[in-house]
Design an enzyme around this catalytic site. Structure first.
Site, mmCIF file in Angstrom:
data_model
loop_
_atom_site.group_PDB
_atom_site.id
_atom_site.type_symbol
_atom_site.label_atom_id
_atom_site.label_comp_id
_atom_site.label_asym_id
_atom_site.label_seq_id
_atom_site.Cartn_x
_atom_site.Cartn_y
_atom_site.Cartn_z
ATOM 1 N NE ARG A 14 29.712 -0.378 -2.485
ATOM 2 C CZ ARG A 14 30.404 -1.446 -2.790
ATOM 3 N NH1 ARG A 14 29.832 -2.462 -3.407
ATOM 4 N NH2 ARG A 14 31.669 -1.532 -2.461
ATOM 5 C CE1 TYR B 135 31.879 -1.339 -7.435
ATOM 6 C CE2 TYR B 135 31.359 0.301 -5.759
ATOM 7 C CZ TYR B 135 32.195 -0.680 -6.256
ATOM 8 O OH TYR B 135 33.349 -1.000 -5.592
ATOM 9 C CD GLU C 169 37.695 -12.960 -9.005
ATOM 10 O OE1 GLU C 169 38.501 -13.866 -9.317
ATOM 11 O OE2 GLU C 169 38.052 -11.875 -8.534
ATOM 12 C CG ASP D 149 41.743 -21.862 2.000
ATOM 13 O OD1 ASP D 149 42.416 -21.633 0.979
ATOM 14 O OD2 ASP D 149 42.224 -21.823 3.151
ATOM 15 N NE ARG E 242 38.550 -0.483 -4.922
ATOM 16 C CZ ARG E 242 37.697 -0.573 -3.901
ATOM 17 N NH1 ARG E 242 37.101 -1.717 -3.642
ATOM 18 N NH2 ARG E 242 37.419 0.472 -3.158
ATOM 19 C CG ASN F 14 30.852 -8.836 -7.221
ATOM 20 O OD1 ASN F 14 31.950 -8.761 -6.662
ATOM 21 N ND2 ASN F 14 30.253 -7.785 -7.757
ATOM 22 C CB ALA G 136 35.372 -5.636 0.276
ATOM 23 N N PRO H 226 29.548 -8.613 0.060
ATOM 24 C CG PRO H 226 31.505 -8.094 1.201
ATOM 25 C CD PRO H 226 30.869 -9.171 0.370
ATOM 26 C CG ASN H 227 29.531 -2.968 1.597
ATOM 27 O OD1 ASN H 227 28.809 -2.639 2.528
ATOM 28 N ND2 ASN H 227 30.816 -3.227 1.756
ATOM 29 N NE ARG I 179 37.094 0.895 -8.199
ATOM 30 C CZ ARG I 179 36.219 0.465 -7.274
ATOM 31 N NH1 ARG I 179 35.628 -0.719 -7.400
ATOM 32 N NH2 ARG I 179 35.932 1.227 -6.243
ATOM 33 C CG HIS J 168 35.325 -8.082 -9.634
ATOM 34 N ND1 HIS J 168 35.115 -8.115 -8.281
ATOM 35 C CD2 HIS J 168 36.216 -9.060 -9.909
ATOM 36 C CE1 HIS J 168 35.872 -9.065 -7.745
ATOM 37 N NE2 HIS J 168 36.545 -9.657 -8.713
ATOM 38 C CG LEU J 169 28.847 -4.705 -10.485
ATOM 39 C CD1 LEU J 169 28.422 -4.158 -9.141
ATOM 40 C CD2 LEU J 169 27.715 -4.642 -11.477
HETATM 41 C C1 DQA Z 1 33.578 -5.092 -6.744
HETATM 42 C C2 DQA Z 1 35.010 -4.528 -6.673
HETATM 43 C C3 DQA Z 1 35.582 -4.637 -5.263
HETATM 44 O O1 DQA Z 1 36.892 -4.104 -5.222
HETATM 45 C C4 DQA Z 1 34.715 -3.850 -4.298
HETATM 46 O O2 DQA Z 1 35.193 -4.011 -2.972
HETATM 47 C C5 DQA Z 1 33.278 -4.191 -4.387
HETATM 48 C C6 DQA Z 1 32.682 -4.444 -5.701
HETATM 49 C C7 DQA Z 1 32.924 -4.871 -8.121
HETATM 50 O O3 DQA Z 1 31.915 -5.515 -8.390
HETATM 51 O O4 DQA Z 1 33.390 -4.041 -8.914
HETATM 52 O O5 DQA Z 1 32.557 -4.157 -3.394
HETATM 53 O O6 DQA Z 1 33.638 -6.492 -6.518
#
Ligand code: DQA
Length: 149
Positions: free
Chosen positions: A17, A22, A96, A85, A109, A72, A75, A9-10, A105, A98-99
């Site tokens: 954003r 990011y 997994e 699961d 998180r 990724n 959230a 998401p997002n 942070r 993350h940027l």
């Molecule tokens: C994220 C880190 C998460 O905490 C956050 O909610 C995101 C992006 C990252 O790529 O750094 O939406 O996954």
């Protein structure tokens, strides 16, 4: 070899954003970099983005044609037992990513529900996290094929 990449998401808002966290690259630009690298590594990739937890669960449940998964979870990393699961259920080797460095942070998180079912986690390298993630996903899928993982 076919690898599934899921943006949570997002992440469709990348570029606009919270650029201080990011960066300014858009998701399309990141996807272009991923496609270039996939070509170099001679692997096929499918890229999906969803803002919906259930849709991400469905994608993971249908991931059996793929050798490995780069995700990724955004959230949902910190909240989703359902995504955790699903990965555990299908047993797909998962990277997994993350940027941002989630451990630098806010405290909420720092906890990933996904990490315990992932092969490993890459966090904090900006768009490069995705490229490192793809390289890792190819490597674990190759080792799994050879029976050396
Ligand atoms: C994220 C880190 C998460 O905490 C956050 O909610 C995101 C992006 C990252 O790529 O750094 O939406 O996954």
């Amino acid at each position: 070899m076919k690898i599934l990449i899921i943006h949570g998401p997002n992440l469709n808002l990348l570029g606009r954003r919270e650029a201080d966290v990011y960066g300014t690259r858009t998701l399309d630009e990141i996807n272009k970099l991923l496609k270039q690298l996939a070509k170099e590594l001679k692997v096929e990739i499918d890229i999906k983005q969803s803002n919906h937890e259930g849709q991400i669960v469905d994608l993971i449940q249908k991931s059996n044609p793929y050798s490995s998964l780069v995700i990724n979870p955004a959230a949902y990393t910190h909240t989703s037992v359902a995504i955790r699961d699903a990965i555990a259920a299908v047993e797909i080797p998962t990277v997994e990513i993350h940027l941002s460095n989630i451990y630098k942070r806010e405290e909420f998180r720092h906890k990933s529900l996904i990490s315990p079912v992932a092969y490993g986690q890459i966090s904090g390298f900006g768009p490069e996290s995705y490229l490192l993630g793809l390289r890792a996903a190819v490597s674990i899928a190759t080792n799994a094929k050879k029976g050396t993982s």
